[in-house]
Design a protein around this motif. Sequence first.
Motif, PDB file in Angstrom:
ATOM      1  N   ALA A  80      12.928  16.292 -26.407  1.00  0.00           N
ATOM      2  CA  ALA A  80      12.381  16.702 -27.702  1.00  0.00           C
ATOM      3  C   ALA A  80      12.422  15.546 -28.696  1.00  0.00           C
ATOM      4  O   ALA A  80      11.470  15.334 -29.458  1.00  0.00           O
ATOM      5  CB  ALA A  80      13.171  17.894 -28.233  1.00  0.00           C
ATOM      6  N   LEU A  81      13.513  14.788 -28.716  1.00  0.00           N
ATOM      7  CA  LEU A  81      13.642  13.673 -29.650  1.00  0.00           C
ATOM      8  C   LEU A  81      12.561  12.625 -29.400  1.00  0.00           C
ATOM      9  O   LEU A  81      12.025  12.028 -30.342  1.00  0.00           O
ATOM     10  CB  LEU A  81      15.033  13.045 -29.507  1.00  0.00           C
ATOM     11  CG  LEU A  81      15.380  11.890 -30.448  1.00  0.00           C
ATOM     12  CD1 LEU A  81      15.436  12.366 -31.893  1.00  0.00           C
ATOM     13  CD2 LEU A  81      16.722  11.267 -30.049  1.00  0.00           C
ATOM     14  N   LEU A  82      12.236  12.406 -28.131  1.00  0.00           N
ATOM     15  CA  LEU A  82      11.247  11.394 -27.773  1.00  0.00           C
ATOM     16  C   LEU A  82       9.821  11.924 -27.789  1.00  0.00           C
ATOM     17  O   LEU A  82       8.879  11.152 -27.623  1.00  0.00           O
ATOM     18  CB  LEU A  82      11.556  10.853 -26.369  1.00  0.00           C
ATOM     19  CG  LEU A  82      12.819  10.019 -26.224  1.00  0.00           C
ATOM     20  CD1 LEU A  82      13.202   9.877 -24.754  1.00  0.00           C
ATOM     21  CD2 LEU A  82      12.621   8.644 -26.863  1.00  0.00           C
ATOM     22  N   ASP A  83       9.674  13.254 -27.972  1.00  0.00           N
ATOM     23  CA  ASP A  83       8.358  13.887 -27.845  1.00  0.00           C
ATOM     24  C   ASP A  83       7.732  13.477 -26.509  1.00  0.00           C
ATOM     25  O   ASP A  83       6.553  13.119 -26.422  1.00  0.00           O
ATOM     26  CB  ASP A  83       7.451  13.488 -29.012  1.00  0.00           C
ATOM     27  CG  ASP A  83       6.195  14.355 -29.094  1.00  0.00           C
ATOM     28  OD1 ASP A  83       6.230  15.488 -28.579  1.00  0.00           O
ATOM     29  OD2 ASP A  83       5.183  13.885 -29.648  1.00  0.00           O
ATOM     30  N   ALA A  84       8.558  13.535 -25.451  1.00  0.00           N
ATOM     31  CA  ALA A  84       8.145  13.070 -24.131  1.00  0.00           C
ATOM     32  C   ALA A  84       7.221  14.077 -23.457  1.00  0.00           C
ATOM     33  O   ALA A  84       7.382  15.291 -23.615  1.00  0.00           O
ATOM     34  CB  ALA A  84       9.372  12.841 -23.255  1.00  0.00           C
ATOM     35  N   ILE A 130      15.974  26.535 -12.009  1.00  0.00           N
ATOM     36  CA  ILE A 130      16.869  26.681 -13.167  1.00  0.00           C
ATOM     37  C   ILE A 130      16.601  25.557 -14.168  1.00  0.00           C
ATOM     38  O   ILE A 130      16.512  25.792 -15.385  1.00  0.00           O
ATOM     39  CB  ILE A 130      18.340  26.670 -12.710  1.00  0.00           C
ATOM     40  CG1 ILE A 130      18.648  27.922 -11.895  1.00  0.00           C
ATOM     41  CG2 ILE A 130      19.279  26.575 -13.918  1.00  0.00           C
ATOM     42  CD1 ILE A 130      20.003  27.887 -11.203  1.00  0.00           C
ATOM     43  N   ALA A 131      16.472  24.334 -13.667  1.00  0.00           N
ATOM     44  CA  ALA A 131      16.199  23.199 -14.554  1.00  0.00           C
ATOM     45  C   ALA A 131      14.859  23.350 -15.244  1.00  0.00           C
ATOM     46  O   ALA A 131      14.733  23.108 -16.451  1.00  0.00           O
ATOM     47  CB  ALA A 131      16.255  21.893 -13.756  1.00  0.00           C
ATOM     48  N   GLN A 132      13.846  23.741 -14.485  1.00  0.00           N
ATOM     49  CA  GLN A 132      12.516  23.905 -15.086  1.00  0.00           C
ATOM     50  C   GLN A 132      12.532  24.933 -16.215  1.00  0.00           C
ATOM     51  O   GLN A 132      11.880  24.740 -17.250  1.00  0.00           O
ATOM     52  CB  GLN A 132      11.509  24.330 -14.011  1.00  0.00           C
ATOM     53  CG  GLN A 132      11.156  23.236 -13.013  1.00  0.00           C
ATOM     54  CD  GLN A 132      10.343  23.755 -11.849  1.00  0.00           C
ATOM     55  OE1 GLN A 132      10.644  24.817 -11.289  1.00  0.00           O
ATOM     56  NE2 GLN A 132       9.312  23.026 -11.466  1.00  0.00           N
ATOM     57  N   ASP A 133      13.264  26.003 -16.024  1.00  0.00           N
ATOM     58  CA  ASP A 133      13.332  27.050 -17.055  1.00  0.00           C
ATOM     59  C   ASP A 133      14.072  26.578 -18.304  1.00  0.00           C
ATOM     60  O   ASP A 133      13.911  27.158 -19.384  1.00  0.00           O
ATOM     61  CB  ASP A 133      14.033  28.291 -16.502  1.00  0.00           C
ATOM     62  CG  ASP A 133      13.187  29.033 -15.473  1.00  0.00           C
ATOM     63  OD1 ASP A 133      11.962  28.780 -15.427  1.00  0.00           O
ATOM     64  OD2 ASP A 133      13.760  29.835 -14.710  1.00  0.00           O
ATOM     65  N   SER A 134      14.892  25.525 -18.170  1.00  0.00           N
ATOM     66  CA  SER A 134      15.721  25.066 -19.283  1.00  0.00           C
ATOM     67  C   SER A 134      15.119  23.886 -20.038  1.00  0.00           C
ATOM     68  O   SER A 134      15.624  23.525 -21.108  1.00  0.00           O
ATOM     69  CB  SER A 134      17.108  24.653 -18.771  1.00  0.00           C
ATOM     70  OG  SER A 134      17.751  25.720 -18.104  1.00  0.00           O
ATOM     71  N   LEU A 135      14.062  23.297 -19.506  1.00  0.00           N
ATOM     72  CA  LEU A 135      13.487  22.097 -20.102  1.00  0.00           C
ATOM     73  C   LEU A 135      12.198  22.420 -20.849  1.00  0.00           C
ATOM     74  O   LEU A 135      11.418  23.274 -20.408  1.00  0.00           O
ATOM     75  CB  LEU A 135      13.212  21.052 -19.015  1.00  0.00           C
ATOM     76  CG  LEU A 135      14.472  20.509 -18.305  1.00  0.00           C
ATOM     77  CD1 LEU A 135      14.085  19.696 -17.086  1.00  0.00           C
ATOM     78  CD2 LEU A 135      15.295  19.660 -19.278  1.00  0.00           C
ATOM     79  N   PRO A 136      11.941  21.725 -21.958  1.00  0.00           N
ATOM     80  CA  PRO A 136      10.761  22.028 -22.771  1.00  0.00           C
ATOM     81  C   PRO A 136       9.476  21.390 -22.245  1.00  0.00           C
ATOM     82  O   PRO A 136       8.399  21.666 -22.765  1.00  0.00           O
ATOM     83  CB  PRO A 136      11.138  21.443 -24.141  1.00  0.00           C
ATOM     84  CG  PRO A 136      12.019  20.282 -23.816  1.00  0.00           C
ATOM     85  CD  PRO A 136      12.810  20.702 -22.605  1.00  0.00           C
ATOM     86  N   VAL A 137       9.592  20.536 -21.250  1.00  0.00           N
ATOM     87  CA  VAL A 137       8.436  19.822 -20.697  1.00  0.00           C
ATOM     88  C   VAL A 137       8.536  19.841 -19.174  1.00  0.00           C
ATOM     89  O   VAL A 137       9.586  20.166 -18.613  1.00  0.00           O
ATOM     90  CB  VAL A 137       8.388  18.360 -21.204  1.00  0.00           C
ATOM     91  CG1 VAL A 137       8.110  18.304 -22.700  1.00  0.00           C
ATOM     92  CG2 VAL A 137       9.681  17.623 -20.867  1.00  0.00           C
TER      93      VAL A 137
END
Length: 437
Positions: A80-84, A130-137
């Motif tokens: 999020a900080l990097l707008d990646a 699980i990781a995919q569900d927790s990440l915004p991208v």
Amino acid sequence: MKLGIGIGWRPEIADAVEALPGIDWVEAVAENLCDDHLPASLVRLRERGVTVVPHGVSLGLGGAERPDPDRLAALAARAALLDAPLVTEHIAFVRAGGARTGSAVLEAGHLLPVPRTRAALDVLCENVRIAQDSLPVPLALENIAALFSWPDEELTEGQFLAELVERTGVRLLIDVANLHTNHVNRGEDPVRALDELPVEAIAYVHVAGGVEKDGVWHDTHAHPVTAPVLDILAELRSRVSPPGVLLERDDDFPPAAELAGELDTIRATLDGDGDGDRVRRPASGTPETSAGADPAPDPASEALRDRVAVAQTSLLSALVAGTPAPEGFDRRRLRVQSRALAAKRADVVAKVAPELPEILGRGYRDAFLAYAGARPMSAGYRRDALDFAEHLLLTGHPGDAAARRRLTHWWQDRAAPRPPRRVTRLARAARSVLVGR
């Protein structure tokens, strides 16, 4: 998404990276960034429109445990900080032990291969979801290099990656240098891997250098890119035009002109005669259609994770704690890997705590390797540096009084108000014996 040509951003070469011509994007190790502010160099690059992708190294998605929520939250915060546009990690395990095995948690300090078995794939797929569900991208996963193979593997690397993509919809970060490493070390055909993996799922590609010693290829990221690695890149380019290609360099950084030259060579390889449109296998599915295709969690999933945990703990203990090698492994290769892990610990501790080699001088490396041979890492490199210093003080080292005073002050400033006493030494020695049983 088109990324273009990029380079791994490292603090040691930050100025050089900013000055390199034709850089479309950079990749930064996620764990080396704060989650609330960025280094000034990355801020300037982003202001110029350069994309920054966070590259994680500590999730251990191939491990027996489900991903740690705090580590996932930290990776999400950096994205999020990097707008990646995406984040990346590895198909690997990095720690083992704990409650599932009734043993201490062991840290590898390195990426270790998961067995290409159905059981390991089942665990990996659940962890990835699980990781995919927790990440915004979106998440992309990298194939790793390895010095050894697991016995009784059921799938080739290409088959393993293809099924992972089909079952989770995850993207791939294909490291062509790692394909070359596995060709030399494990006899695996990189062309076959490219034929079998879903190239249409590639998010981007890594290119890096290494060196061969005594018949073993070491993926050092500290040497120039070799011709065989570029040949694999060309082979990949003949199948698909990768959205992005990135040069990795992590140590022994050359002058900026040499980095620019390697980037030019990569561009020339990508601009070769390959048509870039030939995909040799059909798409394996998309996240919308394939990620939900697996059945509901099996009631035996915890037992499956327990079996994976026992296998990984047994292997990691042999690598970092000197226990016997598990049945079926190449013992010579495990010894090579064990020495490499200890050497990496020494190098990284020297970076995170540069005062230690300064205080100990030429004796630093030998002292650290002697310490590491009997004391596995359990809580990261900074804790490792403190434990090493404490060990030296407990055992009466260094012998030079001035150096010992400096080490005492360094340890006191970071760990405790006074040096460890004899009772501490005895208690920790007893605990080490119990853990080692």
